[in-house]
Design an enzyme around this catalytic site. Structure first.
Site, short mmCIF file in Angstrom:
data_model
loop_
_atom_site.label_atom_id
_atom_site.label_comp_id
_atom_site.label_asym_id
_atom_site.label_seq_id
_atom_site.Cartn_x
_atom_site.Cartn_y
_atom_site.Cartn_z
N ASP A 15 34.52 -12.59 37.37
CA ASP A 15 33.24 -13.21 37.70
C ASP A 15 33.23 -14.65 37.19
O ASP A 15 34.26 -15.17 36.75
CB ASP A 15 32.08 -12.39 37.13
CG ASP A 15 32.11 -12.26 35.62
OD1 ASP A 15 32.81 -13.05 34.94
OD2 ASP A 15 31.45 -11.35 35.10
N GLY A 16 32.07 -15.28 37.20
CA GLY A 16 31.93 -16.67 36.77
C GLY A 16 32.27 -16.92 35.32
O GLY A 16 32.57 -18.05 34.93
#
Length: 127
Positions: A15-16
């Protein structure tokens, strides 16, 4: 029956924040099941050609610590119970011996029309 595979976390699985997205653990579990089947002499593609489809009835995961891009993970798969109707697996995801996640799944057998059928005996008699 127990089997272990190693996988390297790919960037697109994160993810980020650079942490493996939770949904990817289910893909890791599936890869581990398929590789376990192969290690014991059975190819999933051959089973499908014979009209034997192993489908997920239920699956769960518990997350303990994050995995990150570039980590090499060990996925331990254990057949906890196998009958003519189902196979129950447990999974442990480790990095260098440290437990990151654990999971469970129940697999059922269906035919090409989606109807429940008995599993071939070689899938459950060795357990």
């Amino acid at each position: 029956m127990k089997h272990t595979i190693d996988i390297e976390v790919r960037y697109y699985e994160t993810d980020g924040q650079g942490i493996v997205h939770h949904a990817n653990y289910f893909q890791y579990f599936e890869l581990a099941r398929v590789q376990m089947l192969k290690a014991f002499g059975h190819d999933y593609a051959d089973l499908e050609r014979e009209g034997i489809f192993l489908v997920v009835h239920s699956i769960s995961a518990r997350f303990i610590a994050p995995a990150k891009f570039g980590d090499t993970l060990q996925i331990e798969t254990t057949v906890e119970r196998a009958t003519a109707a189902r196979i129950d697996h447990s999974y442990r995801v480790l990095r260098g011996g440290v437990l990151l996640a654990e999971g469970k799944s129940t697999i059922a057998c269906i035919n090409g029309q989606g109807e429940i059928q008995r599993m071939p005996s070689f899938l459950y008699e060795a357990n």
